[in-house]
Design a protein around this motif. Structure first.
Motif, PDB file in Angstrom:
ATOM      1  N   GLU A   1      49.780  45.076  47.184  1.00  0.00           N
ATOM      2  CA  GLU A   1      49.415  43.705  46.765  1.00  0.00           C
ATOM      3  C   GLU A   1      48.778  43.683  45.380  1.00  0.00           C
ATOM      4  O   GLU A   1      48.686  42.636  44.752  1.00  0.00           O
ATOM      5  CB  GLU A   1      48.393  43.091  47.729  1.00  0.00           C
ATOM      6  CG  GLU A   1      48.883  42.869  49.139  1.00  0.00           C
ATOM      7  CD  GLU A   1      48.608  44.075  50.035  1.00  0.00           C
ATOM      8  OE1 GLU A   1      48.326  45.165  49.492  1.00  0.00           O
ATOM      9  OE2 GLU A   1      48.715  43.927  51.255  1.00  0.00           O
TER      10      GLU A   1
ATOM     11  N   GLY B   1      46.415  44.986  54.935  1.00  0.00           N
ATOM     12  CA  GLY B   1      47.501  44.204  54.367  1.00  0.00           C
ATOM     13  C   GLY B   1      48.833  44.911  54.553  1.00  0.00           C
ATOM     14  O   GLY B   1      49.098  45.538  55.574  1.00  0.00           O
TER      15      GLY B   1
ATOM     16  N   ARG C   1      44.728  37.435  48.076  1.00  0.00           N
ATOM     17  CA  ARG C   1      45.793  38.305  48.595  1.00  0.00           C
ATOM     18  C   ARG C   1      45.424  38.969  49.925  1.00  0.00           C
ATOM     19  O   ARG C   1      46.018  39.952  50.340  1.00  0.00           O
ATOM     20  CB  ARG C   1      46.149  39.356  47.542  1.00  0.00           C
ATOM     21  CG  ARG C   1      46.604  38.680  46.259  1.00  0.00           C
ATOM     22  CD  ARG C   1      47.089  39.611  45.182  1.00  0.00           C
ATOM     23  NE  ARG C   1      47.283  38.866  43.945  1.00  0.00           N
ATOM     24  CZ  ARG C   1      47.646  39.391  42.796  1.00  0.00           C
ATOM     25  NH1 ARG C   1      47.882  40.697  42.724  1.00  0.00           N
ATOM     26  NH2 ARG C   1      47.777  38.653  41.719  1.00  0.00           N
TER      27      ARG C   1
END
Ligand SMILES: Cc1cc2nc3c(=O)[nH]c(=O)nc-3n(C[C@H](O)[C@H](O)[C@H](O)COP(=O)(O)OP(=O)(O)OC[C@H]3O[C@@H](n4cnc5c(N)ncnc54)[C@H](O)[C@@H]3O)c2cc1C
Length: 487
Positions: free
Chosen positions: A356, A187, A291
């Motif tokens: 996140e 991410g 996410r």
């Protein structure tokens, strides 16, 4: 050949009782077993082999001994519950010694370095086979292991290993992650580079330890828990292991008490006790899905205060860090079970590595003692009374190395000459150096640790660390990563 000294007498430090905080893994393992009072030892008894400590080292040694000899009388004496030590608290990363390749080559030369490396890799299959054959439910997962750089300063941490492999003419099993793969897997976290290899393994460690205990019991190995060993004496007749309530006479003894035996004179100069600590979220599988973190792999970075972690099958995220609390003179206090200070520092790491999950609460934490050796590799030996065997120095990298220890110590007790005794011989030859004596070790350790922390936080923030901090940090002992060969 040196004459064995058949009259030793030494004491273990008083046991301070079970920890107030256990790992989530251990709680889950005990809950799954549903109770049943552990059997403590009292009275007098005689065994062929008495093993002190019921973690992975003690349990694997007992099980491998039983494979050699169906009638041998074997006892494990454990101060707390089997798996309650580091074995039931670790992050379950079951690795090998690829990252130690430069150290292995330097210490042993090509042939023995390659031999040890291959042993450290093949033990994973050995463990996985045992787990499958004995149906141990320990969430064993084979898969990839990712080694990352989470600040620009960590870039190239693996170059020493890769170049050493090239020099030795062996192929390292790693591939580089592309920028896209890094983004896809990690991410928006600060992941600057990473290498990955596919032969890794992960377990729920307390499930494994308690599973090994069950197998050991089923194979007529006597296990005594809640039974701290207080003293060990030996004379021509044998070795006596003393506890508060009794005495066990044995022909051979195995010391498998990990960091809790680092205070013994034999280990004092070569083992330093430092905590490793873990924090964890509650189960958040939906959040991970939403996410984009559902496929985030378990990984470790390249800090000296190494972060490691991953997620559990029920969607919790955990993060650990080495190089935590430093023990004065190997005294292991309650802060080695849980330290709010370490937990807070690791939470800051968590917020850095998982942007996140900024709003996700940490629900729990725990720690455990690490038996740091100077070069980050264990060794297995015998005290000056050669009927007393030991394994120590796993340096936070013992989930698979303890399985090696179990095989090697069992082979040595059986007086065999095989691959496992050769493995022990190589590790013995690789040992080097010692830590400064106390109080210099403790005071110096704090200076070095503080410098490492400042240096790594500065690097995370994109600042240049001070020259003094960089110099002091270079004095830190090796971890899983070979710092000596970083580029
Ligand atoms: C937080 C943490 C994370 C880690 N992460 C990893 C990882 O991801 N991968 C990895 O490979 N390694 C990891 N490790 C290291 C690994 O857990 C250890 O190297 C390994 O478990 C050592 O096993 P052991 O059986 O030698 O020691 P232990 O499991 O510590 O067993 C020693 C036992 O001796 C008992 N004992 C102590 N004193 C006495 C006494 N006087 N009498 C009787 N019994 C006594 C203790 O209660 C304990 O159960 C981690 C360790 C910690 C603490």
């Amino acid at each position: 050949m040196a004459q064995s000294n058949r009259s030793m007498d030494f004491q273990f430090r008083p046991w301070r009782g079970p920890p107030k905080v256990r790992s989530l893994w251990m709680d889950n393992a005990l809950a799954r077993e549903g109770g049943g009072a552990p059997r403590a030892f009292a009275g007098d008894a005689t065994y062929d082999v008495c093993i002190v400590g019921g973690g992975f080292t003690g349990l694997w040694t007992a099980i491998r001994l039983r494979e050699f000899d169906a009638s041998m009388r074997i006892a494990i004496v454990e101060a707390d519950l089997c798996g309650a030590g580091a074995s039931g608290r670790n992050s379950g990363g079951t690795g090998h010694w690829w990252s130690k390749l430069p150290t292995l080559l330097k210490a042993l030369g090509k042939e023995d370095a390659t031999f040890l490396l291959n042993k450290s890799v093949s033990i994973l299959d050995d463990m996985a086979d045992f787990v499958a054959q004995n149906d141990i439910q320990c969430d064993l997962r084979r898969g990839s292991s990712t080694w990352t750089a989470t600040s620009p300063a960590q870039l190239g941490a693996w170059n020493g290993m890769l170049k050493t492999a090239e020099k030795m003419g062996i192929e390292a099993p790693y591939t580089y992650l592309t920028k896209e793969q890094l983004r896809e897997q990690f991410g928006s976290g600060p992941y600057y580079a990473g290498i990955v290899e596919g032969g890794a393994m992960r377990v729920q460690p307390a499930f494994l330890a308690r599973g090994l205990r069950k197998i050991a019991l089923s194979r007529n190995i006597d296990i005594f828990e809640n039974t701290p060993v207080t003293r060990i004496r030996s004379d021509a007749a044998g070795v006596t292991v003393e506890t508060a309530q009794g005495r066990i006479s044995a022909q051979q003894v195995v010391l498998a008490a990990n960091a809790w035996m680092a205070h013994l004179p034999e280990f004092r100069s070569s083992v330093m006790v430092v905590s490793s600590d873990i924090i964890i979220t509650g189960p958040i599988p939906e959040i991970l899905q939403e996410r984009g973190l559902a496929n985030r792999p378990g990984s470790r970075n390249s800090r000296l205060m190494l972060n490691y972690g991953g997620k559990t099958p029920d969607g919790r995220v955990y993060l650990g860090r080495g190089g935590g609390t430093i023990a004065y003179d190997a005294h292991i206090g309650p802060e080695f079970d849980y330290s709010p200070k370490q937990a807070k520092e690791i939470e800051a790491d968590f917020r850095y590595l998982y942007p996140e999950l900024r709003d996700v609460p940490i629900t729990r934490g725990w720690g455990g003692p690490i038996d740091r050796s100077t070069i980050g590799l264990p060794w297995f030996g015998q005290l000056s009374d050669d009927r007393i065997h030991y394994a120590i120095g796993f340096a936070g990298h013992g989930v698979s190395a303890t399985a090696v220890a179990g095989r090697a110590i069992a082979a040595r007790i059986m007086q065999r000459t095989d691959d496992w005794t050769a493995t022990a011989d190589c590790l013995w030859r690789a040992r080097q150096g010692s830590f400064p004596p106390e109080p210099i070790r403790y005071i110096g350790g704090h200076f070095v640790r503080a410098a490492v922390l400042r240096k790594e936080l500065a690097e995370n923030a994109g600042r240049k660390p001070s020259a003094v901090d960089t110099k002091l940090a270079s004095l830190a002992p090796a971890t899983v990563t070979d710092i000596a060969t970083r580029e």
